[in-house]
Design a protein around this motif. Sequence first.
Motif, PDB file in Angstrom:
ATOM      1  N   ALA A 197       0.679  15.253  -7.341  1.00  0.00           N
ATOM      2  CA  ALA A 197       1.751  14.331  -6.775  1.00  0.00           C
ATOM      3  C   ALA A 197       2.120  14.427  -5.396  1.00  0.00           C
ATOM      4  N   CYS A 198       2.372  15.802  -5.123  1.00  0.00           N
ATOM      5  CA  CYS A 198       2.713  16.189  -3.706  1.00  0.00           C
ATOM      6  C   CYS A 198       1.647  16.047  -2.770  1.00  0.00           C
ATOM      7  N   ALA A 199       0.496  15.974  -3.235  1.00  0.00           N
ATOM      8  CA  ALA A 199      -0.754  15.507  -2.174  1.00  0.00           C
ATOM      9  C   ALA A 199      -0.533  14.232  -1.942  1.00  0.00           C
ATOM     10  N   THR A 200      -0.205  13.331  -2.950  1.00  0.00           N
ATOM     11  CA  THR A 200      -0.108  11.851  -2.791  1.00  0.00           C
ATOM     12  C   THR A 200       1.061  11.591  -1.955  1.00  0.00           C
ATOM     13  N   TYR A 201       2.091  12.345  -1.882  1.00  0.00           N
ATOM     14  CA  TYR A 201       3.368  12.099  -1.189  1.00  0.00           C
ATOM     15  C   TYR A 201       3.026  12.227   0.269  1.00  0.00           C
ATOM     16  N   ALA A 202       2.252  13.431   0.435  1.00  0.00           N
ATOM     17  CA  ALA A 202       1.846  13.665   1.945  1.00  0.00           C
ATOM     18  C   ALA A 202       0.984  12.636   2.434  1.00  0.00           C
ATOM     19  N   LYS A 203       0.086  11.859   1.491  1.00  0.00           N
ATOM     20  CA  LYS A 203      -0.741  10.940   2.133  1.00  0.00           C
ATOM     21  C   LYS A 203      -0.066   9.859   2.469  1.00  0.00           C
ATOM     22  N   PRO A 218       1.708   5.571   8.689  1.00  0.00           N
ATOM     23  CA  PRO A 218       2.715   6.168   9.438  1.00  0.00           C
ATOM     24  C   PRO A 218       3.875   5.063   9.876  1.00  0.00           C
ATOM     25  N   SER A 219       3.682   3.842   9.786  1.00  0.00           N
ATOM     26  CA  SER A 219       4.741   2.923   9.835  1.00  0.00           C
ATOM     27  C   SER A 219       5.461   2.406   8.556  1.00  0.00           C
ATOM     28  N   ALA A 220       5.374   3.216   7.891  1.00  0.00           N
ATOM     29  CA  ALA A 220       6.089   2.664   6.371  1.00  0.00           C
ATOM     30  C   ALA A 220       7.581   2.550   6.640  1.00  0.00           C
ATOM     31  N   SER A 221       8.079   1.435   5.758  1.00  0.00           N
ATOM     32  CA  SER A 221       9.411   1.278   5.792  1.00  0.00           C
ATOM     33  C   SER A 221      10.442   2.494   5.510  1.00  0.00           C
ATOM     34  N   GLY A 276       0.912  -1.086   0.132  1.00  0.00           N
ATOM     35  CA  GLY A 276      -0.142  -0.115  -0.087  1.00  0.00           C
ATOM     36  C   GLY A 276       0.758   1.018  -0.201  1.00  0.00           C
ATOM     37  N   ALA A 277       1.914   1.282   0.964  1.00  0.00           N
ATOM     38  CA  ALA A 277       2.733   2.563   0.947  1.00  0.00           C
ATOM     39  C   ALA A 277       3.585   2.594  -0.378  1.00  0.00           C
TER      40      ALA A 277
END
Length: 287
Positions: free
Chosen positions: A255-261, A267-270, A235-236
Amino acid sequence: MLLAIGAAALPASAQDAADLLVRTTRLENQLRQLSGQIEQLQFENRRLTEQLRKFQEDVDFRLSERGGSRSGAAPASPPAGQPPQPARQRRGDAFDPAANPGSAGAPRQIGEVIDDDFAGSSTAGQGPLDISGVGRPGPQGALSPTAPRGPSVAAAGQAASSREIYDVAYAHVLRKEYERAEMGFREFLQSYPRDRLAPDATFWLGESYFQRQRYREAAEQFLKISRDYPKAGKGADSLLKLGMALNGLGARDQACATYAKVGVDFPSASNAVRKGVEREQKRARCA
């Protein structure tokens, strides 16, 4: 005398063992070559089947267009002496998407909205993510993610398991044969849309598009993971790749909005994903 006979027999048995080893090695090499040829023939069969399916879809599309143009023409007047034919009435239980735009089954734009909970993030106010007008439309032969997926003819003709099809397609990714990988993962998703490997297959299908700079098709696949498989293991990664594809289409704000999402939803992405987000935010010059 017996010692002489035994000494003569030993070299003969050693020679037989050496010959047997050579023959075994030769047979193993031949078996490997035959296995490679079989795999190549299976791939060619699937490729030809895919081409035939595209051809059939194209013929059906052209016939439907021709039928629609004929139906749109003015009806011919009946010959003299014959009563006019009664007009065909629309069935009362027929589904009309124009009358029910919000109901299940009505057509929707691909990638229309990213989850409503994004409205509470720091990038709120930018509106839903809409890639329907971003970039150029996909090629006519590309499969729409919302198109109905029936069983693959190649999968029906060959008793290949889902894992076998996935592994063959993923091997093409490792060899950077992205066109063949696309074909393999599309076949997998058509034949096994509910398989547990479907989210990963969708991700790698998007990656096969992304590596060939087909950013719109890639964005559609990465967005599909966020929409249909929100708890998937990739997912991340898919959100990061979605932002990269949108940036490739020139949609920097989205794209920037997606990066922020990515940080909001995962929050625990690698560590690799977080570093990738930071790198791409700098590359896109996000605020």
